[in-house]
Design a protein around this motif. Structure first.
Motif, mmCIF file in Angstrom:
data_model
loop_
_atom_site.group_PDB
_atom_site.id
_atom_site.type_symbol
_atom_site.label_atom_id
_atom_site.label_comp_id
_atom_site.label_asym_id
_atom_site.label_seq_id
_atom_site.Cartn_x
_atom_site.Cartn_y
_atom_site.Cartn_z
ATOM 1 N N THR A 73 -25.521 -55.874 -16.450
ATOM 2 C CA THR A 73 -26.562 -56.026 -17.587
ATOM 3 C C THR A 73 -26.228 -57.450 -17.753
ATOM 4 N N ALA A 74 -27.170 -58.280 -17.951
ATOM 5 C CA ALA A 74 -27.205 -59.563 -18.503
ATOM 6 C C ALA A 74 -27.214 -59.769 -20.056
ATOM 7 N N PHE A 75 -26.074 -60.511 -20.450
ATOM 8 C CA PHE A 75 -26.112 -60.805 -21.785
ATOM 9 C C PHE A 75 -25.767 -59.506 -22.490
ATOM 10 N N GLY A 76 -25.189 -58.443 -21.916
ATOM 11 C CA GLY A 76 -25.067 -57.287 -22.555
ATOM 12 C C GLY A 76 -26.454 -56.533 -23.000
ATOM 13 N N LEU A 77 -27.398 -56.851 -22.510
ATOM 14 C CA LEU A 77 -28.771 -56.002 -22.550
ATOM 15 C C LEU A 77 -29.137 -55.221 -21.390
ATOM 16 N N PHE B 226 -33.884 -53.218 -18.553
ATOM 17 C CA PHE B 226 -35.248 -53.418 -18.893
ATOM 18 C C PHE B 226 -35.620 -54.124 -20.196
ATOM 19 N N THR B 227 -34.549 -54.577 -21.052
ATOM 20 C CA THR B 227 -34.956 -55.616 -21.913
ATOM 21 C C THR B 227 -34.693 -56.977 -21.357
ATOM 22 N N VAL B 228 -33.971 -57.376 -20.315
ATOM 23 C CA VAL B 228 -34.016 -58.411 -19.670
ATOM 24 C C VAL B 228 -35.265 -58.617 -19.003
ATOM 25 N N ASN B 229 -35.741 -57.742 -18.106
ATOM 26 C CA ASN B 229 -37.123 -57.454 -17.682
ATOM 27 C C ASN B 229 -38.285 -58.082 -18.665
ATOM 28 N N VAL C 147 -37.080 -68.342 -17.805
ATOM 29 C CA VAL C 147 -37.472 -67.249 -16.830
ATOM 30 C C VAL C 147 -36.871 -67.282 -15.586
ATOM 31 N N VAL C 148 -36.488 -68.355 -15.184
ATOM 32 C CA VAL C 148 -35.587 -68.649 -13.763
ATOM 33 C C VAL C 148 -34.405 -68.086 -14.187
ATOM 34 N N ALA C 149 -33.567 -68.204 -15.177
ATOM 35 C CA ALA C 149 -32.259 -67.744 -15.311
ATOM 36 C C ALA C 149 -32.276 -66.198 -15.577
ATOM 37 N N LEU C 150 -33.362 -65.470 -16.318
ATOM 38 C CA LEU C 150 -33.575 -64.289 -16.403
ATOM 39 C C LEU C 150 -33.761 -63.478 -15.222
ATOM 40 N N GLY C 151 -34.573 -64.480 -14.433
ATOM 41 C CA GLY C 151 -35.184 -63.629 -13.144
ATOM 42 C C GLY C 151 -33.863 -63.563 -12.413
ATOM 43 N N ILE C 152 -33.097 -64.526 -12.140
ATOM 44 C CA ILE C 152 -31.798 -64.240 -11.497
ATOM 45 C C ILE C 152 -30.916 -63.131 -12.133
ATOM 46 N N GLY C 153 -30.724 -63.164 -13.498
ATOM 47 C CA GLY C 153 -29.883 -62.068 -13.987
ATOM 48 C C GLY C 153 -30.370 -60.707 -13.934
ATOM 49 N N ALA C 154 -31.822 -60.548 -13.758
ATOM 50 C CA ALA C 154 -32.530 -59.341 -13.441
ATOM 51 C C ALA C 154 -32.088 -58.686 -12.131
ATOM 52 N N ARG C 155 -31.852 -59.430 -11.108
ATOM 53 C CA ARG C 155 -31.352 -58.924 -9.838
ATOM 54 C C ARG C 155 -30.166 -58.450 -9.877
ATOM 55 N N VAL D 264 -37.878 -59.527 -21.605
ATOM 56 C CA VAL D 264 -37.920 -60.625 -22.133
ATOM 57 C C VAL D 264 -38.342 -62.018 -21.137
ATOM 58 N N HIS D 265 -38.062 -61.532 -19.626
ATOM 59 C CA HIS D 265 -38.299 -62.482 -18.574
ATOM 60 C C HIS D 265 -39.860 -62.494 -18.414
ATOM 61 N N ARG D 266 -40.403 -61.570 -18.550
ATOM 62 C CA ARG D 266 -41.779 -61.592 -18.341
ATOM 63 C C ARG D 266 -42.559 -62.057 -19.517
ATOM 64 N N ASN D 267 -42.093 -61.710 -20.797
ATOM 65 C CA ASN D 267 -42.857 -62.406 -22.026
ATOM 66 C C ASN D 267 -42.514 -63.985 -22.124
ATOM 67 N N ALA D 268 -41.271 -64.344 -21.548
ATOM 68 C CA ALA D 268 -41.293 -65.723 -21.663
ATOM 69 C C ALA D 268 -42.013 -66.275 -20.546
ATOM 70 N N ALA D 269 -42.273 -65.649 -19.415
ATOM 71 C CA ALA D 269 -43.140 -66.266 -18.154
ATOM 72 C C ALA D 269 -44.445 -66.393 -19.143
ATOM 73 N N LEU D 270 -45.028 -65.470 -19.667
ATOM 74 C CA LEU D 270 -46.152 -65.589 -20.272
ATOM 75 C C LEU D 270 -46.332 -66.646 -21.419
ATOM 76 N N LEU D 271 -45.358 -66.773 -21.995
ATOM 77 C CA LEU D 271 -45.490 -67.913 -23.084
ATOM 78 C C LEU D 271 -45.294 -69.338 -22.333
ATOM 79 N N ALA D 272 -44.662 -69.499 -21.265
ATOM 80 C CA ALA D 272 -44.550 -70.660 -20.613
ATOM 81 C C ALA D 272 -46.021 -71.088 -19.938
#
Length: 195
Positions: free
Chosen positions: A38-42, A45-48, A26-34, A50-58
């Motif tokens: 595109t992070a990881f070639g995505l 909106f996809t990074v955001n 979540v922290v890494a994707l949060g940084i990447g979303a800024r 995954v960031h949100r869903n990983a946060a919910l799972l955490a």
């Protein structure tokens, strides 16, 4: 009864580690979303997403971690220990770090649920607590519990640290662009026809 107690203990340990791994993502994707790139070639909106869903799972795994420790007779965790840091009976400093991380994450969740009422600026300031929550949770995991000296836990913690440090290094590098200027944005050819 012993099997149930063992199951609670293993679930508490496992859910805590999974929560740390997800929080690192979540922290890494949060940084990447800024970034404007595109992070990881995505797409962003996809990074955001995954960031949100990983946060919910955490959060789900963290709640599982805490609830299982409440019912585990070995942990002897009290409801009071979930709110007030450094007041626990077992390794109060390390347990207190876990409580502090839980409280910070709780503030992030509550303000995220109330984001439309608080406003973006207030939400963003509280949301930055995630950057403080992560190292506190990492220290809690390394200092508390029966696995704190094991190779596998230190390996997972080192990988989580490497992921977050790589994201921070990318964020601080000259190649990181915050968001492209409006004139630099590429316009989708299909949208140009509509204009």
């Amino acid at each position: 009864m012993a099997a149930m107690t063992d199951a609670l203990w293993y679930f508490a340990r496992g859910s805590g580690v999974i929560s740390l791994v997800l929080l690192s993502v979540v922290v890494a994707l949060g940084i990447g979303a800024r970034s404007g790139r595109t992070a990881f070639g995505l797409p962003r909106f996809t990074v955001n997403l995954v960031h949100r869903n990983a946060a919910l799972l955490a959060v789900v795994f963290l709640i599982g971690h805490v609830v299982s420790l409440l019912f585990d007779p070995y942990a002897q965790l009290r409801l009071f220990d979930l709110v007030v840091p450094f007041a626990g009976n077992y390794r109060p400093v390390w347990q207190g770090l876990g409580t502090l991380a839980f409280d910070l994450l709780l503030a992030i969740v509550i303000t995220s649920l109330l984001r439309h009422r608080l406003g973006a600026r207030t939400w963003r300031v509280v949301h930055w607590l995630a950057y403080l929550c992560w190292p506190i949770a990492l220290m809690h995991g390394l200092g508390n519990g029966s696995d704190n000296g094991t190779v596998w836990l230190w390996t997972i913690s080192a990988l989580c640290t490497a992921l977050v440090l790589a994201a921070v290094a990318w964020r601080l590098s000259p190649s990181f662009t915050r968001f492209p200027q409006r004139a630099d944005r590429k316009i989708n050819p299909a949208l140009q026809e509509v204009r």
